[in-house]
Motif scaffolding. Structure first.
Motif, PDB file in Angstrom:
ATOM      1  N   GLU A  21       1.124  -0.885  -0.115  1.00 22.20           N
ATOM      2  CA  GLU A  21      -0.162   0.318   0.289  1.00 22.20           C
ATOM      3  C   GLU A  21       0.782   0.894   0.075  1.00 22.20           C
ATOM      4  OE1 GLU A  21      -2.627  -0.235   3.470  1.00 22.20           O
ATOM      5  OE2 GLU A  21      -2.817  -2.275   2.296  1.00 22.20           O
ATOM      6  N   TYR A  22       2.164   1.018   0.019  1.00 20.70           N
ATOM      7  CA  TYR A  22       2.668   2.448   0.066  1.00 20.70           C
ATOM      8  C   TYR A  22       3.727   2.353  -0.626  1.00 20.70           C
ATOM      9  CZ  TYR A  22       0.590   2.571   4.280  1.00 20.70           C
ATOM     10  OH  TYR A  22      -0.147   2.774   6.322  1.00 20.70           O
ATOM     11  N   LYS A  23       3.959   2.832  -1.556  1.00 18.98           N
ATOM     12  CA  LYS A  23       4.563   3.338  -3.067  1.00 18.98           C
ATOM     13  C   LYS A  23       6.034   4.323  -2.510  1.00 18.98           C
ATOM     14  CE  LYS A  23       1.628   1.827  -6.641  1.00 18.98           C
ATOM     15  NZ  LYS A  23       0.679   2.239  -7.066  1.00 18.98           N
ATOM     16  N   THR A  24       6.748   3.644  -2.453  1.00 19.77           N
ATOM     17  CA  THR A  24       8.006   4.420  -1.540  1.00 19.77           C
ATOM     18  C   THR A  24       9.086   4.479  -2.999  1.00 19.77           C
ATOM     19  OG1 THR A  24       9.432   1.821  -1.570  1.00 19.77           O
ATOM     20  CG2 THR A  24       8.226   3.946   0.518  1.00 19.77           C
ATOM     21  N   GLY A  25       9.049   4.753  -4.450  1.00 18.67           N
ATOM     22  CA  GLY A  25       9.994   4.575  -5.196  1.00 18.67           C
ATOM     23  C   GLY A  25       9.974   5.960  -4.871  1.00 18.67           C
ATOM     24  N   SER A  26       9.340   6.861  -4.771  1.00 23.81           N
ATOM     25  CA  SER A  26       9.427   7.996  -5.297  1.00 23.81           C
ATOM     26  C   SER A  26      10.477   9.169  -4.391  1.00 23.81           C
ATOM     27  CB  SER A  26       8.306   9.076  -4.673  1.00 23.81           C
ATOM     28  OG  SER A  26       8.075   8.851  -3.372  1.00 23.81           O
ATOM     29  N   ILE A  30      18.646   7.968  -6.844  1.00 17.61           N
ATOM     30  CA  ILE A  30      19.237   7.152  -7.885  1.00 17.61           C
ATOM     31  C   ILE A  30      18.499   5.870  -8.366  1.00 17.61           C
ATOM     32  CG2 ILE A  30      21.903   7.924  -7.857  1.00 17.61           C
ATOM     33  CD1 ILE A  30      22.031   5.662  -5.620  1.00 17.61           C
ATOM     34  N   ARG A  31      18.434   5.207  -9.896  1.00 15.64           N
ATOM     35  CA  ARG A  31      17.983   4.504  -9.943  1.00 15.64           C
ATOM     36  C   ARG A  31      18.278   3.668 -11.104  1.00 15.64           C
ATOM     37  NH1 ARG A  31      13.003   5.724 -14.306  1.00 15.64           N
ATOM     38  NH2 ARG A  31      12.636   7.513 -13.184  1.00 15.64           N
ATOM     39  N   PRO A  32      18.035   2.465 -10.774  1.00 13.79           N
ATOM     40  CA  PRO A  32      19.064   0.965 -11.843  1.00 13.79           C
ATOM     41  C   PRO A  32      17.815   0.923 -12.632  1.00 13.79           C
ATOM     42  CG  PRO A  32      16.989   0.296 -10.131  1.00 13.79           C
ATOM     43  CD  PRO A  32      17.258   1.890  -9.779  1.00 13.79           C
ATOM     44  N   ILE A  33      19.002   0.651 -14.233  1.00 18.00           N
ATOM     45  CA  ILE A  33      18.920   0.708 -15.152  1.00 18.00           C
ATOM     46  C   ILE A  33      19.107  -1.307 -15.044  1.00 18.00           C
ATOM     47  CG2 ILE A  33      19.040   1.247 -17.517  1.00 18.00           C
ATOM     48  CD1 ILE A  33      16.979   3.153 -15.835  1.00 18.00           C
ATOM     49  N   ASP A  67       7.917   1.977  -8.920  1.00 20.90           N
ATOM     50  CA  ASP A  67       6.812   2.166  -7.418  1.00 20.90           C
ATOM     51  C   ASP A  67       7.554   1.588  -6.588  1.00 20.90           C
ATOM     52  OD1 ASP A  67       5.400   2.646  -9.578  1.00 20.90           O
ATOM     53  OD2 ASP A  67       4.182   0.939  -9.408  1.00 20.90           O
ATOM     54  N   TYR A  68       7.803   0.725  -6.052  1.00 18.55           N
ATOM     55  CA  TYR A  68       8.486   0.692  -5.035  1.00 18.55           C
ATOM     56  C   TYR A  68      10.014   0.622  -4.644  1.00 18.55           C
ATOM     57  CZ  TYR A  68       4.327  -1.042  -4.917  1.00 18.55           C
ATOM     58  OH  TYR A  68       2.675  -0.894  -4.239  1.00 18.55           O
ATOM     59  N   CYS A  69      10.683   0.502  -5.821  1.00 18.66           N
ATOM     60  CA  CYS A  69      12.165   0.873  -5.685  1.00 18.66           C
ATOM     61  C   CYS A  69      12.680   2.017  -5.067  1.00 18.66           C
ATOM     62  CB  CYS A  69      13.152   0.410  -6.833  1.00 18.66           C
ATOM     63  SG  CYS A  69      14.851   0.875  -6.896  1.00 18.66           S
ATOM     64  N   LYS A  70      13.316   2.076  -4.008  1.00 18.83           N
ATOM     65  CA  LYS A  70      14.260   2.769  -3.422  1.00 18.83           C
ATOM     66  C   LYS A  70      15.856   3.771  -3.551  1.00 18.83           C
ATOM     67  CE  LYS A  70      11.519   2.570   1.036  1.00 18.83           C
ATOM     68  NZ  LYS A  70      11.909   0.682   1.587  1.00 18.83           N
ATOM     69  N   GLY A  71      15.891   2.600  -4.715  1.00 15.00           N
ATOM     70  CA  GLY A  71      17.306   3.129  -5.309  1.00 15.00           C
ATOM     71  C   GLY A  71      18.635   3.411  -4.566  1.00 15.00           C
ATOM     72  N   CYS A  72      18.368   2.064  -3.633  1.00 17.82           N
ATOM     73  CA  CYS A  72      19.574   1.800  -2.590  1.00 17.82           C
ATOM     74  C   CYS A  72      20.839   1.249  -3.741  1.00 17.82           C
ATOM     75  CB  CYS A  72      18.910   0.416  -1.191  1.00 17.82           C
ATOM     76  SG  CYS A  72      18.641  -1.174  -1.816  1.00 17.82           S
ATOM     77  N   GLY A  73      20.355   0.604  -4.058  1.00 19.06           N
ATOM     78  CA  GLY A  73      21.635   0.102  -5.666  1.00 19.06           C
ATOM     79  C   GLY A  73      22.566  -1.665  -5.083  1.00 19.06           C
TER      80      GLY A  73
END
Ligand code: SF4
Ligand code: SF4
Length: 98
Positions: A21-26, A30-33, A67-73
């Motif tokens: 229920e909590y979209k944490t992607g915002s 940094i974004r994994p490609i 939507d849920y990726c926090k970009g931790c790497g």
């Protein structure tokens, strides 16, 4: 959006199993490609992602759920063939509706 009378005291999350229920992607800066051409589908990134964002179909990686990726790497760090590259979110401003 809930009013202050509906929010639990202290903003506590009182229900178990509600992460979806909590979209944490915002939160991501940094974004994994994912580079599909380099990927060997070893699933190390799937195993390593703390937010369960690696999308898998029939035992093969098919993408990343932003939507849920926090970009931790972690996925990029652990990928043995460097098939995931971290890029600044600023490179994507205005490109995907954000
Ligand atoms: S760790 Fe790298 S090679 Fe393995 S599935 Fe993930 S992206 Fe593909
Ligand atoms: S950056 Fe972190 S949260 Fe996003 S897919 Fe990789 S391991 Fe998961």
């Amino acid at each position: 959006m809930k009013g202050w009378k509906e929010i639990p005291i202290g903003g506590m999350i009182v229900d178990a199993g509600n992460a979806k229920e909590y979209k944490t992607g915002s939160w991501r800066s940094i974004r994994p490609i994912w580079n599909e051409g380099k990927c060997t589908h070893c699933m190390i990134c799937w195993f390593s992602c703390p937010d369960n964002c690696i999308e898998v179909v029939n035992g093969k990686m098919v993408g990343i759920n932003y939507d849920y990726c926090k970009g931790c790497g972690v996925c990029a760090h652990e990928c043995p063939v460097n098939a995931i590259e971290m890029k600044p979110e600023t490179e994507f401003l205005g490109k995907d509706g954000e």
